[in-house]
Design an enzyme around this catalytic site. Sequence first.
Site, short mmCIF file in Angstrom:
data_model
loop_
_atom_site.label_atom_id
_atom_site.label_comp_id
_atom_site.label_asym_id
_atom_site.label_seq_id
_atom_site.Cartn_x
_atom_site.Cartn_y
_atom_site.Cartn_z
N GLU A 62 -0.82 5.59 -8.02
CA GLU A 62 -0.35 6.39 -6.89
C GLU A 62 0.91 7.14 -7.29
O GLU A 62 1.84 6.54 -7.86
CB GLU A 62 -0.03 5.44 -5.71
CG GLU A 62 0.01 6.09 -4.36
CD GLU A 62 -1.37 6.10 -3.67
OE1 GLU A 62 -2.34 5.56 -4.24
OE2 GLU A 62 -1.47 6.66 -2.57
N LYS A 81 0.86 -1.18 0.00
CA LYS A 81 0.00 0.00 0.00
C LYS A 81 0.90 1.23 0.00
O LYS A 81 1.41 1.67 1.02
CB LYS A 81 -0.91 0.02 1.22
CG LYS A 81 -1.92 1.16 1.17
CD LYS A 81 -2.97 1.10 2.27
CE LYS A 81 -3.92 2.28 2.15
NZ LYS A 81 -3.23 3.58 2.27
N LYS A 97 -6.83 -7.55 -2.47
CA LYS A 97 -7.94 -7.47 -3.42
C LYS A 97 -8.33 -8.87 -3.86
O LYS A 97 -7.45 -9.73 -4.04
CB LYS A 97 -7.55 -6.67 -4.67
CG LYS A 97 -7.08 -5.25 -4.40
CD LYS A 97 -6.52 -4.60 -5.66
CE LYS A 97 -6.10 -3.17 -5.38
NZ LYS A 97 -5.49 -2.52 -6.56
N1 LIG Z 1 -2.09 2.99 -2.12
C1 LIG Z 1 -2.05 1.91 -2.91
O1 LIG Z 1 -0.98 1.32 -3.12
C2 LIG Z 1 -3.32 1.43 -3.53
C3 LIG Z 1 -4.49 2.18 -3.43
N2 LIG Z 1 -5.64 1.75 -4.02
C4 LIG Z 1 -5.64 0.57 -4.70
O2 LIG Z 1 -6.77 0.12 -5.28
C5 LIG Z 1 -7.88 1.02 -5.38
C6 LIG Z 1 -8.66 0.72 -6.61
C7 LIG Z 1 -10.04 0.35 -6.19
C8 LIG Z 1 -10.08 0.30 -4.70
C9 LIG Z 1 -8.79 0.88 -4.18
N3 LIG Z 1 -4.54 -0.21 -4.82
C10 LIG Z 1 -3.37 0.20 -4.26
N4 LIG Z 1 -2.25 -0.59 -4.40
#
Ligand SMILES: NC(=O)c1cnc(OC2CCCC2)nc1N
Length: 333
Positions: free
Chosen positions: A177, A116, A293
């Site tokens: 990001e 993240k 996910k």
């Molecule tokens: N901060 C991250 O690295 C990150 C943020 N968001 C998402 O997915 C979104 C797409 C749909 C729900 C959240 N993936 C990530 N890796």
Amino acid sequence: MDLKTAEKRARELRQELAHHNYRYYVLDSPEVSDAQYDRLMRELQELEGQHPQLVTPDSPTQRVGGEAAQKFEKVVHRAPMLSLANVFNDEEFSDFDERIRKQASVSEVTYVCEPKLDGLAITLRYEGGIFMQGATRGDGTTGEDVTANLRTVRSLPLQLLPQDGVKVPPLLEVRGEVFIRKEDFKKLNEKREEEGEPLFANPRNAAAGSLRQLDPKMTAARPLSIYLYEYVATEGLPSFKTHTDKLEYLKTLGLPVNRHVRAKGLDGVRKEYEASQKGRHALPFEVDGMVVKVDDEDLRLRLGQVSKSPRWAVAYKFPPEEESTLVESIEVQ
Ligand SMILES: NC(=O)c1cnc(OC2CCCC2)nc1N
């Protein structure tokens, strides 16, 4: 050189420079020296100088735009940019997993675990393979147009670079990001210290402040990085069974995509969570957890979303660490 020849040479140079940019900033394995890259860039700049009509939006000479904007235009997202619900411990994640298994009546769910990234969510639109617009998340429905600033991020391709056999989609809306690597953040703050500027409290603030500069030249001087991690299903895109396949597809278009791993069920995610928490400090960028996910596309669609968060993903956060002592400094325009 007549215009026809100049046009052909300019197109060759744009392709070659885009390829070398990809090798250097996305694969971190350049094929030419900086001097050779600069020579090609200078040749294109001279050609565009002699024939201004040859300048195209995806030309590498156009990364750093012209004058500063007065304000950021609003952009309504084609599809809302969802925000992640958080889980903080094994019990909360097991509840998440159990809810999905029940709702989908499956015995085990395959997940994808992604670091993240602790940066700023953005969305990019490519039309016919050309980067046309980029925006911040904003409130999830409406964001700010930061196209000129995103163009300065070297690992963001101004044109998609499809691998052999891969077709360029007519329209691609991709999410990711923007962040600053730890090493680059350290050097940035050292430079600010020398120049008597207030220090940034953390890489996330520095990335946010850099992306929200009204003058693209200021953003171009900041060490921004980008990883893409989702895209909106629009017409003309191939369909994939899993999220993992979709991430691989983004890579085949020359887009920077971060490392991600498949984890089978509760135990797989537990193992990955422990490993990535241990490995957190070895990463070149700051993370505040793992994004978990559902991998199967059909299951995702069945699960849908509740309010602004998907039912098929959570942010599995790490416990907070001791606060940094640095004074918080939010950059003003
Ligand atoms: N901060 C991250 O690295 C990150 C943020 N968001 C998402 O997915 C979104 C797409 C749909 C729900 C959240 N993936 C990530 N890796």
